[in-house]
Design an enzyme around this catalytic site. Structure first.
Site, PDB file in Angstrom:
ATOM      1  CG  HIS A  14       1.035   3.638  -7.479  1.00  0.00           C
ATOM      2  ND1 HIS A  14      -0.113   4.300  -7.080  1.00  0.00           N
ATOM      3  CD2 HIS A  14       0.725   2.309  -7.421  1.00  0.00           C
ATOM      4  CE1 HIS A  14      -1.056   3.423  -6.807  1.00  0.00           C
ATOM      5  NE2 HIS A  14      -0.580   2.212  -7.008  1.00  0.00           N
TER       6      HIS A  14
ATOM      7  CD  GLU B 180       4.261  -0.661 -11.351  1.00  0.00           C
ATOM      8  OE1 GLU B 180       4.013  -0.100 -10.276  1.00  0.00           O
ATOM      9  OE2 GLU B 180       3.549  -1.551 -11.855  1.00  0.00           O
TER      10      GLU B 180
ATOM     11  NE  ARG C 241       4.600  -2.411  -6.616  1.00  0.00           N
ATOM     12  CZ  ARG C 241       3.290  -2.521  -6.467  1.00  0.00           C
ATOM     13  NH1 ARG C 241       2.694  -3.680  -6.684  1.00  0.00           N
ATOM     14  NH2 ARG C 241       2.566  -1.489  -6.106  1.00  0.00           N
TER      15      ARG C 241
ATOM     16  CG  ASN D 278       4.699  -6.538  -8.768  1.00  0.00           C
ATOM     17  OD1 ASN D 278       4.269  -6.575  -7.619  1.00  0.00           O
ATOM     18  ND2 ASN D 278       4.376  -5.566  -9.608  1.00  0.00           N
TER      19      ASN D 278
ATOM     20  NE  ARG E 209      -5.754  -0.361  -2.180  1.00  0.00           N
ATOM     21  CZ  ARG E 209      -4.576  -0.221  -2.781  1.00  0.00           C
ATOM     22  NH1 ARG E 209      -3.650   0.570  -2.258  1.00  0.00           N
ATOM     23  NH2 ARG E 209      -4.318  -0.849  -3.919  1.00  0.00           N
TER      24      ARG E 209
END
Length: 398
Positions: A182, A380, A94, A9, A242
């Protein structure tokens, strides 16, 4: 197939990894870790399957990896000893943006890489580094199959009203639509809840993935029905750096009236906004809470307010809510923010138990409340490993 499924990842300045034993049925974890601070002050940590730290290095004496390829070399060098010669039989990655065409994990080849390269502009903080990790792994593990697992794929089940913008249809046909992100985290949580409680897993879930990147997803019967994120990972909630939802007229004003360049606007919205920009302190909730002061309070209050709004919006889209599930770094650990978010949502049946929340219990709602409130750790990497094993097994059987 026996061996190791390696999961990578790659972030903007980090490379996370996890190693799982391939075989029949479950994929037991062997170890996991990361190199963070690539290009600045890299630091390597690794943990065993139980979470105990088994390796650490900071390269203060020199020779630190300055690229993702170099970082992967350091990781593989360490893994060769840790895995005691077990071969890597597949590598799962990912990939943040799959665009309109990638709705499931895919074996990676040159054609796939070219298509993913075209999506870099839609995820500039993540996609270039995801692809760099793939390139580095392909050089290191020649002939070993690699699989791309997309954060957007889980959301391709959204109904048309949740997938589109209020623009002429020609733009949707060009790929301008609400993708959501996500997805690997949401897919893992949806599957875990279904395993724990089949009835709840088939119900109306609002999952809050709250970390440096933050979003919410409404899930019905294990399928995404809507997400707070849209065309890019800028939309929806305020995040670490963000901005989250923003009137597009603000961007036009910045460019036309304030005479900011598109590069300046991009840097502001991606890197200089959110919790860090509002607080003037940090993107880390722990540091903001510790610092205190009016700006810190305003940033935390705004974050909680926006999460609260999205919970209600997704509950409306689902026709109700059976459980709210907190996950990811902030969701799993920030007790104070969870309390702020749940405050005032009694009208929806969400009733926080203060003692359970303070104890970080798996269930933090009050007994007998109409809506359950859960805290679950996302994984994940395990989701990527499962997808990778499935894709590789199918490819070999074909």
């Amino acid at each position: 197939m026996k061996g190791i499924v390696l999961v990578l990842n790659a972030g903007s300045s980090s490379l996370k990894f996890a190693a799982f034993e391939a075989g029949e049925g479950a994929l037991p974890a062997r170890c996991a870790g990361q190199i963070e601070g690539i290009g600045a002050a890299p630091r390597f940590t690794a943990r065993d399957a139980g979470g105990a730290k088994i390796a650490e290095r900071d390269w203060q004496g020199g020779g630190a990896p300055a690229s993702h390829a170099a970082a992967l070399g350091e990781i593989i060098g360490w893994l060769e000893g840790a895995l005691q010669g077990a071969p890597v039989i597949a590598v799962g990655h990912r990939v943040v943006h799959g665009g309109p065409d990638f709705a499931e994990p895919m074996l990676i080849d040159l054609g796939i890489m070219a298509e993913l390269q075209e999506l870099v502009a839609l995820a500039p903080l993540h996609q270039p580094h995801n692809l760099a990790g793939i390139t580095a792994a392909a050089r290191r593990f020649r002939g070993v199959p690699q699989v791309a697992c997309f954060d957007t794929a889980f959301h391709r089940t959204q109904p048309p009203v949740a997938d589109t913008f209020g623009l002429p249809p020609a733009f949707h046909a060009q790929g301008i639509r609400r993708y959501g992100f996500h997805g690997l985290s949401y897919e893992y949580i949806a599957r875990r809840i279904a395993e724990e409680d089949a009835a709840l897993g088939a119900g109306r879930l609002v999952v809050a993935h709250l970390g440096n990147g933050a979003s919410l997803c409404g899930i019905l019967d294990g399928r995404s029905q809507g997400s707070s994120m849209g065309f890019t990972a800028l939309d929806g909630l305020p995040m670490g750096t963000r901005c989250g939802q923003l009137d597009p007229g603000v961007v036009l004003h910045m460019i036309d009236t304030l005479k900011m360049s598109t590069a300046e606007v991009t840097k502001l919205l991606y890197n200089g906004s959110g919790l860090k920009g509002m607080s003037g302190i940090s993107q880390d909730v722990r540091e903001i809470e510790a610092a205190g002061g009016p700006a810190a309070e305003a940033a935390l209050a705004y974050f909680a307010h926006r999460v609260k709004r999205e919970i209600a919006a997704l509950a409306a889209a689902l026709g109700g809510i059976d459980a709210l599930i907190f996950t990811a770094g902030i969701g799993e650990n920030a007790r104070g923010l969870r309390a702020r978010i749940c405050e005032g949502l009694d009208f929806m049946g969400l009733r926080l138990d203060a003692a359970r929340n303070a104890a970080n219990a798996p269930e933090i709602g009050q007994d007998g409340a109409p809506v359950r409130i859960l805290v679950r750790r996302t994984d994940e990497e395990r989701m990527i490993a499962a997808h990778t094993m499935r894709v590789v097994t199918a490819a070999r059987a074909a």
